[in-house]
Design an enzyme around this catalytic site. Structure first.
Site, short mmCIF file in Angstrom:
data_model
loop_
_atom_site.label_atom_id
_atom_site.label_comp_id
_atom_site.label_asym_id
_atom_site.label_seq_id
_atom_site.Cartn_x
_atom_site.Cartn_y
_atom_site.Cartn_z
N CYS A 1 0.82 -1.22 0.00
CA CYS A 1 0.00 0.00 0.00
C CYS A 1 0.85 1.26 0.00
O CYS A 1 0.57 2.22 0.72
CB CYS A 1 -0.94 -0.02 1.21
SG CYS A 1 -2.12 -1.40 1.17
N LYS B 1 9.17 0.52 -10.48
CA LYS B 1 10.59 0.79 -10.70
C LYS B 1 11.18 1.48 -9.47
O LYS B 1 10.42 2.06 -8.70
CB LYS B 1 10.82 1.62 -11.96
CG LYS B 1 9.80 2.71 -12.27
CD LYS B 1 9.65 3.82 -11.29
CE LYS B 1 10.86 4.64 -11.03
NZ LYS B 1 10.58 5.69 -9.99
#
Length: 361
Positions: A15, A103
């Site tokens: 989250c 990323k």
């Protein structure tokens, strides 16, 4: 969609703040559905669902393993700290879950290769979360750069990605913790710069990478700011980039070719969701007495009905649907794009660690 083809069902593993944007994108994408969210505790998962007004039908899990065991989850979006990617990405692939990985993908290419090998072995789609690739502006810019009459061979490229967060970020954020995201600004912001440069060069790796002697690290050794240069000997092309947690907001790309230039100031996150622009100049010369130019930059505006995050989800889901419903094979071009970026990122990191020596690719 055909009647027997439902949307691709996503689970979100973690989250993190970026998951808020991606959960919204999944809900906006016409061929995707959000079916599950997992965090380290069920309370965190509930807080995330409540804070982002997720549908009550979304299942909530207090562990990542529970989500991966859910047979209704086709694909996972994974915004976990970089050091956790390897374990959970490999496990997701082994469970047959297609993988959209935030990323930077890994701490180094060896770890990334382990993840990509697991995805290949298990026949699942891989893509990293670089959203700007999916904006229609990006395709429009590529069309122009590929026009030899407008631009010609590329000669110089510069990209910048920086922001100056509040002091608490530099003390407590995941991206400045060596044990969580040890690449710091190089992994977070530099990933975009390197990706943009390689995109400009059609993913051709440079001959030499050299970090400039300007890197700033925190007390834990995490990079807060750095710059580097790249050279393509055969093409006689040079590129530079700057990434930082210590400078004003930049998201730029400038490309100079033999007959034209292209500039974009908001590459990573467009100034607005519904349209994004760039400027280019071709065949420019100075007028007599050098008191002006013979042409002015042309401004191009590209509109989009969906934000780039939703377009990323839509494209990823399209690829997964081809595998799930039509017997297709995963599109490996996205893995290759990530791997090329990781290779150059590794070279920059190695150059910094080795006293800014040049690294041959």
């Amino acid at each position: 969609m055909a009647e027997n083809e439902g949307p691709i069902r996503f689970g979100i593993m973690g989250c993190a703040e970026i998951a808020r944007k991606v959960s919204r994108a999944i809900l906006l994408s016409p061929n995707a559905a959000l079916v599950a969210v997992a965090s380290r505790t069920i309370d965190k998962a509930k807080q995330f669902a409540l804070g982002n007004k997720l549908p009550e039908s979304v299942k909530l899990y207090g562990s990542y393993g529970e989500l991966l065991d859910d047979p209704l989850v086709d694909a996972v979006y994974m915004p976990l700290p970089t050091t956790l990617h390897s374990k959970w990405a490999v496990m997701a692939a082994q469970k047959g879950k297609h993988l959209l990985l935030e990323k930077p993908t890994a701490l180094d290419v060896k770890v990334l290769d382990e993840m990509l090998q697991s995805c290949e072995t298990n026949g699942v789609q891989f893509m990293d979360g670089s959203m700007w690739y999916h904006h229609p502006r990006t395709a429009k810019m590529k069309d122009l750069l590929s026009n030899s009459h407008v631009f010609g061979p590329l000669k110089a490229i510069h990209s910048s990605s920086s922001y100056h967060p509040p002091p608490d970020f530099l003390e407590n954020n995941v991206r400045v913790k060596a044990e969580l995201d040890g690449l710091g600004a190089l992994g977070d912001a530099g990933w975009y710069c390197i990706g943009a440069i390689l995109w400009s060069m059609n993913r051709k790796l440079p001959t030499t990478v050299t970090a400039l002697p300007t890197a700033v690290r925190n007390s834990a050794g995490v990079i807060l700011s750095c710059s580097a240069s790249m050279i393509w000997d055969e093409d006689e092309t040079v590129a530079t980039f700057f990434c930082s947690f210590l400078a004003h907001e930049t998201m730029s790309l400038a490309v100079c070719a033999s007959n034209g230039t292209l500039n974009v100031d908001d590459l990573i996150i467009p100034y607005e969701e519904t349209a994004a622009g760039f400027s280019y100049t071709s065949g420019a010369k100075f007028v007599d007495l050098h008191i002006g130019w013979n042409v002015k930059p042309q401004h191009v505006q590209v509109e989009t009905k969906l934000p780039q995050e939703a377009l990323m989800i839509q494209e990823f889901s399209r690829l997964v649907k081809d595998v799930k419903y039509h017997g297709g094979r995963p599109d490996t071009s996205w893995a290759e794009t990530s791997r090329s970026t990781q290779l150059v990122l590794d070279a920059v990191k190695n150059s910094i660690d080795d006293g800014y020596k040049a690294v041959k690719m």
